[in-house]
Motif scaffolding. Structure first.
Motif, short mmCIF file in Angstrom:
data_model
loop_
_atom_site.label_atom_id
_atom_site.label_comp_id
_atom_site.label_asym_id
_atom_site.label_seq_id
_atom_site.Cartn_x
_atom_site.Cartn_y
_atom_site.Cartn_z
N GLU A 295 -41.12 -58.30 31.36
CA GLU A 295 -40.93 -58.94 30.15
C GLU A 295 -39.24 -59.38 30.10
O GLU A 295 -38.24 -58.52 30.43
N VAL A 296 -39.09 -60.36 29.34
CA VAL A 296 -37.68 -61.04 29.22
C VAL A 296 -37.69 -61.23 27.35
O VAL A 296 -38.22 -62.16 26.98
N PRO A 297 -37.06 -60.05 27.01
CA PRO A 297 -37.26 -60.23 25.33
C PRO A 297 -36.21 -61.23 24.83
O PRO A 297 -35.44 -61.72 25.68
N ASP B 192 -30.63 -74.56 29.13
CA ASP B 192 -31.82 -74.38 28.28
C ASP B 192 -32.65 -73.11 28.63
O ASP B 192 -33.81 -73.11 29.32
N VAL B 193 -32.27 -71.79 28.39
CA VAL B 193 -32.94 -70.80 28.88
C VAL B 193 -34.35 -70.50 28.71
O VAL B 193 -35.02 -70.05 29.54
N ALA B 194 -34.68 -70.90 27.41
CA ALA B 194 -35.91 -70.64 27.01
C ALA B 194 -36.82 -71.51 27.81
O ALA B 194 -38.12 -71.39 28.55
N ILE C 134 -38.28 -47.49 29.61
CA ILE C 134 -39.70 -47.52 29.29
C ILE C 134 -39.91 -49.00 28.89
O ILE C 134 -39.51 -49.44 27.91
N GLU C 135 -40.84 -49.74 29.60
CA GLU C 135 -40.78 -51.33 29.41
C GLU C 135 -41.33 -51.54 28.06
O GLU C 135 -41.21 -52.57 27.46
N ASP C 136 -42.49 -50.92 27.57
CA ASP C 136 -42.90 -51.05 26.32
C ASP C 136 -42.43 -50.29 24.78
O ASP C 136 -42.99 -50.31 24.11
N TRP C 137 -41.15 -50.06 25.25
CA TRP C 137 -40.47 -49.20 24.31
C TRP C 137 -40.61 -49.97 22.67
O TRP C 137 -40.71 -49.31 21.81
N ARG C 138 -40.07 -51.25 22.63
CA ARG C 138 -40.04 -51.80 21.58
C ARG C 138 -41.71 -51.99 20.90
O ARG C 138 -41.62 -52.01 19.65
N GLU C 139 -42.66 -52.29 21.64
CA GLU C 139 -43.93 -52.34 21.31
C GLU C 139 -44.44 -50.91 20.82
O GLU C 139 -44.99 -50.95 19.40
N ASN C 140 -44.05 -49.82 21.35
CA ASN C 140 -44.27 -48.41 20.76
C ASN C 140 -43.53 -48.06 19.47
O ASN C 140 -44.07 -47.54 18.49
N ASN C 141 -42.32 -48.42 19.52
CA ASN C 141 -41.46 -47.84 18.33
C ASN C 141 -40.69 -48.83 17.46
O ASN C 141 -39.72 -48.54 16.82
N LYS D 19 -41.68 -64.05 20.73
CA LYS D 19 -42.42 -63.12 21.63
C LYS D 19 -41.45 -63.17 22.91
O LYS D 19 -40.95 -64.13 23.19
N PRO D 20 -41.78 -62.08 23.71
CA PRO D 20 -40.96 -62.00 24.94
C PRO D 20 -41.51 -62.92 26.09
O PRO D 20 -42.91 -63.01 26.07
N VAL D 21 -40.89 -63.52 26.94
CA VAL D 21 -41.59 -64.40 28.03
C VAL D 21 -41.82 -63.22 29.11
O VAL D 21 -41.31 -62.37 29.59
#
Length: 263
Positions: free
Chosen positions: A167-169, A184-186, A77-84, A154-156
């Motif tokens: 989404e890349v958290p 430089d990954v970011a 579930i892509e929005d798992w962290r936003e939800n929980n 914030k995720p990219v």
């Protein structure tokens, strides 16, 4: 695994969510309730238990709410962290807190639960000092002052071909930085987002993004450092001899020699 799950209004009240059929929205809730603590769920089992169709599952995948991890319909579930996950600094006290506390007081007197389980990160919510008293700026009792929470990274968001985002958290970016030292990954993730925005026709499917990101970072790791032209090359060592490399403009030197021969 927890038996309680939350759903963020930022997701469930969005146009992207509400434009889906009701059956797909109900399936999203069922998947969220059945997922483990990392947001992974056996979607095939949920389909059978809820009598939902595979079309509903496909809609969730196409809208970017779900990612299938294998052929057995194990999904994330892509929005798992936003939800929980709700940070302490985002907690907002109810406008009906007086009614709530009165209700909880009555229930406590009847032998019920004393206080609600508020969604904080293990710290008590900030309390205002009583009226007429100023909050002390010095720590009391020898205790260290509580530091304000650091702003969460914030995720990219990388645009996908279907209009949604990959989404890349921050924790995923940290894993990529460990896998590609010296990159430089970011900064490279920002370059990817800009490149996809400027080239819509070259956007990828969600299932191809992991491989695309790793190929991009692999090229970035082998990319030679940019030099500043002749000034940057001056003073470098000759590759075959241990002396300073001289820089000549041979075309200008040839012109000077030809003019000297004519005079």
């Amino acid at each position: 695994m927890a038996i309680r799950r939350m759903f963020s209004k930022k997701i469930t009240n969005s146009a992207r969510f509400l434009k889906m059929p009701a059956s797909s929205r109900l399936l999203y809730y069922d998947l969220g309730m059945a997922a483990d603590d990392d947001g992974v769920v056996e979607a095939f089992t949920v389909l059978k238990m809820s009598s939902a169709s595979e079309d509903d599952l496909e809609i969730l995948v196409n809208r970017g709410f779900l990612t299938l991890l294998n052929e057995d319909y194990v999904a994330y579930i892509e929005d798992w962290r936003e939800n929980n996950y709700i940070r302490n600094d985002r907690y907002q006290e109810s406008i009906y807190i007086d009614l709530l506390e009165a209700y909880l007081g009555d229930r406590k007197a009847a032998g019920g639960q004393e206080s609600p389980q508020r969604p904080t990160d293990g710290q008590e919510a900030h309390q205002e000092p009583p009226a007429g008293q100023e909050a002390s700026k010095e720590p009391s009792g020898g205790q260290e002052a509580v530091q304000p929470p650091e702003p969460a990274q914030k995720p990219v968001q990388l645009p996908l071909r279907n209009g949604s985002s990959y989404e890349v958290p921050p924790d995923k970016a940290a894993d990529l930085a460990a896998a590609f030292p010296g990159v430089d990954v970011a900064d490279e993730l920002k370059r990817m987002a800009l490149w996809f925005s400027a080239n819509p026709g070259k956007r990828r499917e969600r299932k191809d993004m992991e491989q695309f990101i790793r190929r991009w970072l692999g090229r970035a790791r082998s990319r030679p450092e940019k030099k500043g032209g002749r000034q940057a090359r001056a003073g470098t060592s000759n590759r075959f001899n241990n002396f300073q490399q001289r820089e000549y403009d041979y075309k200008e030197l040839e012109k000077e020699l030809l003019q000297a021969g004519k005079s």
